[in-house]
Design a protein around this motif. Structure first.
Motif, PDB file in Angstrom:
ATOM      1  N   TRP A 221       0.945  -1.660  -0.334  1.00 15.67           N
ATOM      2  CA  TRP A 221      -0.048   0.030   0.204  1.00 15.67           C
ATOM      3  C   TRP A 221       1.423   1.004  -0.087  1.00 15.67           C
ATOM      4  N   TRP A 222       2.773   0.933  -0.289  1.00 13.88           N
ATOM      5  CA  TRP A 222       3.274   2.754  -0.133  1.00 13.88           C
ATOM      6  C   TRP A 222       2.487   3.443  -1.272  1.00 13.88           C
ATOM      7  N   GLU A 223       2.212   3.581  -2.777  1.00 16.20           N
ATOM      8  CA  GLU A 223       1.295   4.219  -3.418  1.00 16.20           C
ATOM      9  C   GLU A 223      -0.103   4.851  -2.675  1.00 16.20           C
ATOM     10  N   SER A 224      -0.134   4.290  -1.985  1.00 14.02           N
ATOM     11  CA  SER A 224      -1.642   5.216  -1.757  1.00 14.02           C
ATOM     12  C   SER A 224      -1.385   6.307  -0.856  1.00 14.02           C
ATOM     13  N   SER A 225      -0.467   6.517  -0.308  1.00 10.65           N
ATOM     14  CA  SER A 225       0.151   8.167  -0.115  1.00 10.65           C
ATOM     15  C   SER A 225       1.714   8.220  -0.732  1.00 10.65           C
ATOM     16  N   HIS A 226       1.079   8.065  -1.422  1.00  8.65           N
ATOM     17  CA  HIS A 226       2.371   8.713  -2.816  1.00  8.65           C
ATOM     18  C   HIS A 226       1.216   8.798  -4.415  1.00  8.65           C
ATOM     19  N   ASN A 227       1.043   8.074  -5.069  1.00  6.07           N
ATOM     20  CA  ASN A 227       0.308   8.063  -5.882  1.00  6.07           C
ATOM     21  C   ASN A 227      -0.805   7.359  -5.942  1.00  6.07           C
ATOM     22  N   VAL A 228      -2.117   7.398  -5.476  1.00  6.80           N
ATOM     23  CA  VAL A 228      -3.061   6.557  -5.045  1.00  6.80           C
ATOM     24  C   VAL A 228      -3.608   6.022  -6.642  1.00  6.80           C
ATOM     25  N   ASP A 229      -3.466   6.779  -7.784  1.00 10.32           N
ATOM     26  CA  ASP A 229      -3.901   6.451  -9.370  1.00 10.32           C
ATOM     27  C   ASP A 229      -3.439   4.750  -9.742  1.00 10.32           C
ATOM     28  N   VAL A 230      -2.019   4.892  -8.766  1.00 14.83           N
ATOM     29  CA  VAL A 230      -1.125   3.676  -9.347  1.00 14.83           C
ATOM     30  C   VAL A 230      -2.199   1.935  -8.643  1.00 14.83           C
ATOM     31  N   ILE A 231      -2.787   2.545  -7.383  1.00 13.49           N
ATOM     32  CA  ILE A 231      -2.921   1.395  -6.348  1.00 13.49           C
ATOM     33  C   ILE A 231      -4.187   0.965  -7.125  1.00 13.49           C
ATOM     34  N   TRP A 232      -4.869   1.731  -7.919  1.00 14.57           N
ATOM     35  CA  TRP A 232      -6.338   1.654  -8.168  1.00 14.57           C
ATOM     36  C   TRP A 232      -6.156   1.496  -9.508  1.00 14.57           C
ATOM     37  N   LYS A 233      -5.200   1.051 -10.564  1.00 19.61           N
ATOM     38  CA  LYS A 233      -4.873   0.345 -11.820  1.00 19.61           C
ATOM     39  C   LYS A 233      -4.579  -0.844 -11.153  1.00 19.61           C
ATOM     40  N   LYS A 234      -3.499  -1.139 -10.096  1.00 22.24           N
ATOM     41  CA  LYS A 234      -3.593  -2.417 -10.081  1.00 22.24           C
ATOM     42  C   LYS A 234      -4.164  -3.151  -8.642  1.00 22.24           C
ATOM     43  N   TYR A 235      -5.132  -2.429  -8.303  1.00 29.08           N
ATOM     44  CA  TYR A 235      -5.596  -3.553  -6.961  1.00 29.08           C
ATOM     45  C   TYR A 235      -7.226  -2.586  -6.875  1.00 29.08           C
ATOM     46  N   GLY A 236      -7.478  -2.076  -8.358  1.00 29.35           N
ATOM     47  CA  GLY A 236      -9.063  -1.488  -8.088  1.00 29.35           C
ATOM     48  C   GLY A 236      -9.844  -2.575  -8.330  1.00 29.35           C
TER      49      GLY A 236
END
Length: 368
Positions: A221-236
């Motif tokens: 969940w590192w990107e959730s506080s840095h680039n949340v769009d990466v999280i959505w693309k990967k785990y949406g």
């Protein structure tokens, strides 16, 4: 060795930098009951496995290792891990987190032993940001729970306020296989596990910081506080599956269904936004996998737009009514003023008024 009362489970993959601190913090716990430590490694490519084997050699009766022969992914590795123990209580942690209170396990077991109607208990954790070491943050903020110590399913449906290594479960799968009831390809799995246990009893909050949750570039969940769009693309999509499973499980209760639908529709709004910015296809994939959900979403959006249009029309009508009321009030005011003026002129032209003026002159007074 007596049958263990508690299983402490650790999932790990390429945690060579952190795994010793995690294990040592657990071995430092002071308890008066038998327990076991189970660690599942997903075929790490660094020295994690060698470190685990060294601990196993040192503590052969305490530690059990699940060593995947090939990389099976975090979901499979995690399910293999938590499906193994058949103890009364279970605590699950990740290999990059650690405990900071040597009484944590004892305190949580004591709580569950003396509160039979509770199925789990948790506490706040310290959040450690490797790139921002001066930040001191707790999750959840204990101030949120200043006047509340007991929670239930509805609280947990609204928000996941339980960090992974803070919770101890009265393990509901000591006599059955968790894999038989756990949905596939959902994220986050721990939130779903919390809910499964919340169905069986109350959730207790212990206002004592006893563990650390580490945030670092290798964390999921590192990107959730840095680039949340990466999280959505990967785990949406797995996250959407999570809420669809909640809808299947809790959708028969109107309040809960409304809460879950709201979360799903907000998520789909986000998918559209992310797709527009990054030329991704999360929303399209959602449409293909969950056509009924997308249809309901489209109807909701249409109804919402219709309501907005009706609301706009009502506001415009209200403005027109106010304008007409103002004009009418101004007209009535002018008419009333003219009427009073006419009445005044009529009085001044009357015989009575003329007689009054003569009397004033006779008495030597000025006309008013």
């Amino acid at each position: 060795m007596k049958k263990p009362l508690l299983s402490v489970c650790i999932i790990t993959y390429n945690h060579a930098r952190y795994i010793e601190e995690a294990i040592d913090s657990i071995l430092a716990q002071k308890v008066d009951f038998p327990w076991q430590l189970i660690i599942a490694d997903d075929c790490s490519t660094d020295s994690t496995r060698e470190i685990l084997q060294a601990y196993k050699k040192k503590y052969p009766d305490l530690i059990h290792l699940i060593l995947q022969k090939q990389n099976v992914g975090p979901e499979r590795n995690w399910l293999d891990l938590i499906a193994y123990p058949k103890t009364k209580y279970l605590l699950y942690a990740e290999g990059d987190d650690y405990l900071i209170d040597p009484t944590k396990l004892q305190r949580q077991v004591d709580f569950l032993e003396t509160h039979k109607d509770f199925s789990m208990c948790f506490h706040p954790v310290q959040v450690l940001y490797e790139d921002k070491p001066k930040i001191h943050e707790l999750f959840p903020d204990p101030k949120q729970f200043a006047n509340k110590r007991t929670f239930g399913v509805d609280d947990l449906l609204a928000h996941n306020f339980i960090q992974t290594n803070s919770v101890m479960y009265r393990w509901q799968f000591s006599r059955k296989n968790v894999k038989d009831v756990f949905p596939k390809n959902i994220i986050p799995g721990d939130w779903f596990l919390h809910l499964l246990h919340a169905e069986a009893g109350k959730i207790g909050f212990m206002n004592r910081v006893m563990a650390v949750y580490r945030r670092h570039p290798g964390g999921i969940w590192w990107e959730s506080s840095h680039n949340v769009d990466v999280i959505w693309k990967k785990y949406g999509l797995p996250h959407l599956r999570f809420f669809v499973e909640l809808l299947k499980r809790y959708g028969n209760v109107p309040k809960r269904a409304s809460m879950i639908h709201a979360a799903i529709y907000t998520m789909l709004d986000t998918f559209i936004s992310v797709d527009a910015k990054h030329d991704s296809h999360i929303f399209l994939q959602s449409t293909e996998e969950f056509p009924a959900i997308i249809t309901a979403y489209a109807i909701q959006k249409r109804d919402s737009e219709d309501k907005d249009q009706i609301s706009l029309q009502k506001q415009q009508q209200a403005i027109e009514e106010l304008r007409r009321a103002k004009q009418s009030a101004e007209w009535h005011y002018e008419a009333l003023l003219a009427q009073k003026q006419q009445q005044l002129e009529a009085i001044r032209g009357s015989k009575v008024w003329r007689l009054r003026n003569r009397l004033v002159k006779l008495l030597g007074r000025t006309k008013t």
